[in-house]
Design an enzyme around this catalytic site. Sequence first.
Site, PDB file in Angstrom:
ATOM      1  N   HIS A 269      41.980 -41.736 102.326  1.00  0.00           N
ATOM      2  CA  HIS A 269      43.374 -40.776 102.133  1.00  0.00           C
ATOM      3  C   HIS A 269      42.710 -40.980 100.235  1.00  0.00           C
ATOM      4  O   HIS A 269      43.643 -39.688 100.232  1.00  0.00           O
ATOM      5  CB  HIS A 269      44.219 -42.674 101.909  1.00  0.00           C
ATOM      6  CG  HIS A 269      44.584 -42.410 103.417  1.00  0.00           C
ATOM      7  ND1 HIS A 269      45.088 -43.706 103.729  1.00  0.00           N
ATOM      8  CD2 HIS A 269      44.551 -42.144 104.307  1.00  0.00           C
ATOM      9  CE1 HIS A 269      45.606 -43.803 104.979  1.00  0.00           C
ATOM     10  NE2 HIS A 269      45.423 -42.456 105.675  1.00  0.00           N
TER      11      HIS A 269
ATOM     12  N   HIS B 200      51.739 -47.672 120.420  1.00  0.00           N
ATOM     13  CA  HIS B 200      50.196 -48.835 120.152  1.00  0.00           C
ATOM     14  C   HIS B 200      51.539 -50.210 120.013  1.00  0.00           C
ATOM     15  O   HIS B 200      52.331 -51.141 119.928  1.00  0.00           O
ATOM     16  CB  HIS B 200      50.416 -48.991 118.166  1.00  0.00           C
ATOM     17  CG  HIS B 200      49.120 -48.106 118.224  1.00  0.00           C
ATOM     18  ND1 HIS B 200      48.860 -46.848 118.511  1.00  0.00           N
ATOM     19  CD2 HIS B 200      47.530 -48.620 117.884  1.00  0.00           C
ATOM     20  CE1 HIS B 200      47.609 -46.459 117.535  1.00  0.00           C
ATOM     21  NE2 HIS B 200      46.881 -47.474 117.528  1.00  0.00           N
TER      22      HIS B 200
ATOM     23  N   THR C 176      49.455 -40.439 110.564  1.00  0.00           N
ATOM     24  CA  THR C 176      50.468 -40.290 110.048  1.00  0.00           C
ATOM     25  C   THR C 176      50.492 -39.915 108.756  1.00  0.00           C
ATOM     26  O   THR C 176      50.162 -39.825 107.895  1.00  0.00           O
ATOM     27  CB  THR C 176      51.241 -41.959 109.272  1.00  0.00           C
ATOM     28  OG1 THR C 176      50.874 -42.770 110.437  1.00  0.00           O
ATOM     29  CG2 THR C 176      52.094 -42.033 108.527  1.00  0.00           C
TER      30      THR C 176
ATOM     31  N   GLU D  27      48.896 -55.364 120.602  1.00  0.00           N
ATOM     32  CA  GLU D  27      47.350 -55.722 120.000  1.00  0.00           C
ATOM     33  C   GLU D  27      47.064 -56.680 119.502  1.00  0.00           C
ATOM     34  O   GLU D  27      45.785 -57.236 118.509  1.00  0.00           O
ATOM     35  CB  GLU D  27      47.743 -54.500 118.236  1.00  0.00           C
ATOM     36  CG  GLU D  27      47.534 -52.996 118.416  1.00  0.00           C
ATOM     37  CD  GLU D  27      47.189 -52.256 117.293  1.00  0.00           C
ATOM     38  OE1 GLU D  27      45.729 -52.094 117.468  1.00  0.00           O
ATOM     39  OE2 GLU D  27      48.415 -51.587 117.421  1.00  0.00           O
TER      40      GLU D  27
ATOM     41  N   HIS E 123      42.197 -41.047 115.983  1.00  0.00           N
ATOM     42  CA  HIS E 123      43.212 -41.253 114.822  1.00  0.00           C
ATOM     43  C   HIS E 123      42.982 -40.333 113.850  1.00  0.00           C
ATOM     44  O   HIS E 123      41.595 -40.799 114.200  1.00  0.00           O
ATOM     45  CB  HIS E 123      43.761 -42.091 113.550  1.00  0.00           C
ATOM     46  CG  HIS E 123      44.222 -43.479 114.368  1.00  0.00           C
ATOM     47  ND1 HIS E 123      45.773 -43.740 114.162  1.00  0.00           N
ATOM     48  CD2 HIS E 123      44.024 -44.540 115.428  1.00  0.00           C
ATOM     49  CE1 HIS E 123      46.104 -44.871 114.997  1.00  0.00           C
ATOM     50  NE2 HIS E 123      45.339 -45.017 115.805  1.00  0.00           N
TER      51      HIS E 123
ATOM     52  N   HIS F 198      43.606 -40.832 122.651  1.00  0.00           N
ATOM     53  CA  HIS F 198      43.987 -42.138 121.106  1.00  0.00           C
ATOM     54  C   HIS F 198      42.893 -41.442 120.039  1.00  0.00           C
ATOM     55  O   HIS F 198      42.003 -42.404 120.389  1.00  0.00           O
ATOM     56  CB  HIS F 198      44.022 -43.438 122.007  1.00  0.00           C
ATOM     57  CG  HIS F 198      44.532 -44.345 120.695  1.00  0.00           C
ATOM     58  ND1 HIS F 198      44.784 -45.230 121.342  1.00  0.00           N
ATOM     59  CD2 HIS F 198      44.075 -44.799 119.792  1.00  0.00           C
ATOM     60  CE1 HIS F 198      45.382 -46.020 119.981  1.00  0.00           C
ATOM     61  NE2 HIS F 198      44.935 -45.879 119.132  1.00  0.00           N
TER      62      HIS F 198
ATOM     63  N   ASP G 181      38.835 -45.046 116.369  1.00  0.00           N
ATOM     64  CA  ASP G 181      38.470 -44.889 114.929  1.00  0.00           C
ATOM     65  C   ASP G 181      36.843 -44.683 115.409  1.00  0.00           C
ATOM     66  O   ASP G 181      36.535 -44.798 115.029  1.00  0.00           O
ATOM     67  CB  ASP G 181      39.306 -45.472 114.294  1.00  0.00           C
ATOM     68  CG  ASP G 181      40.243 -45.636 113.703  1.00  0.00           C
ATOM     69  OD1 ASP G 181      40.579 -44.850 113.680  1.00  0.00           O
ATOM     70  OD2 ASP G 181      40.820 -46.636 114.239  1.00  0.00           O
TER      71      ASP G 181
END
Length: 343
Positions: free
Chosen positions: A70, A202, A103, A205, A16, A14, A283
């Site tokens: 991003h 996910h 994503t 959470e 990202h 897991h 992360d």
Amino acid sequence: MEEFVRGMPKIELHAHLNGSLTTNMLEELAETKFGLGSPECEFYKEKIADLRNFSSKNLSECFKIFKISHELITNLDLLKKATLLVIQKFHLDNTVYLEIRTTPKRCKEFTKLQYLETIIDSIKESQSTYPEITVKLLPSFDRARGILDAEETLEVISQLIGKFPNTIVGLDISGDPSAGCFKDYKPLLIKAKLLGLRLALHCAEIDGIEDETREMIEFGMDRMGHGTFIKDENLDLLKKNDICVECCLTSNIKCGTVKNYDDHHFNEMFFQHKIPVVICTDDCGVFDTDLSKEILYAVDTFGLDKFDLFNLCKLGIKYSFTSDETKAIITNRVSAYFQNCKF
């Protein structure tokens, strides 16, 4: 124990992509994008410096951090650089198997298709540079982007999976857990299963969504991301369906969904309920950690011994989305490492 854990072959299920970029990596991307010493570069370096003191206990604040990566990754060369930097980070921590999730995004410089193709190319390039680590890709649906965006993403995946079936191995639903409804994604997830994709979703959470959690478990998934607020009947259902939970200790604490390491649900799931679990970073860049640190937190907090660590490695291999052949190779590497230690 620290030296042992650092040298241990590890499995990360897991992680990202953007969240795994450290502040040093983000600075390197800013320098590449704008030029060292430029006003734009210095502007982003100031923003990145703020991340080093990140201490929010709010899940919404955590999601804002991703905005920086991003903004920096606006062309395919930068995307490739970011992907290779993340793979290198895990390699240096003796991770032998890594599943990256992201994503697919589009901007003026690239399409979603080009985004995924670039990451796949980067993964393939990394195999010659870092042959000790096997890397797979899990594209994600972002709940905050809505169902139409997810439909577009699945269409792109369907164009690529035939060419890269051994690289694209699963699908995730991530993003703000308070956004959207799981039921809207069911038709797309059914199509994803028909494409041969495994599901690592996910789930649970945040508190107060027990009905959706049950709906997700009953729909079926191979692994569950976080599972922080699984309780009562849903916990029993989770165990009955043999769903592995990806536990991200530091992430949950820094996002404020768990108070401290002592209160983390890993302990109850692993020792009391015998639910299959794996320790993951989520992360690692955002939360200033790595897989060795996460395992050591569990060792220090819950008293894990080397036998427990061996079992966790075996669970990671068992529930990974790779071939039986690759699982056998990784199992041999892990077993050889533990055979040289005394339990």
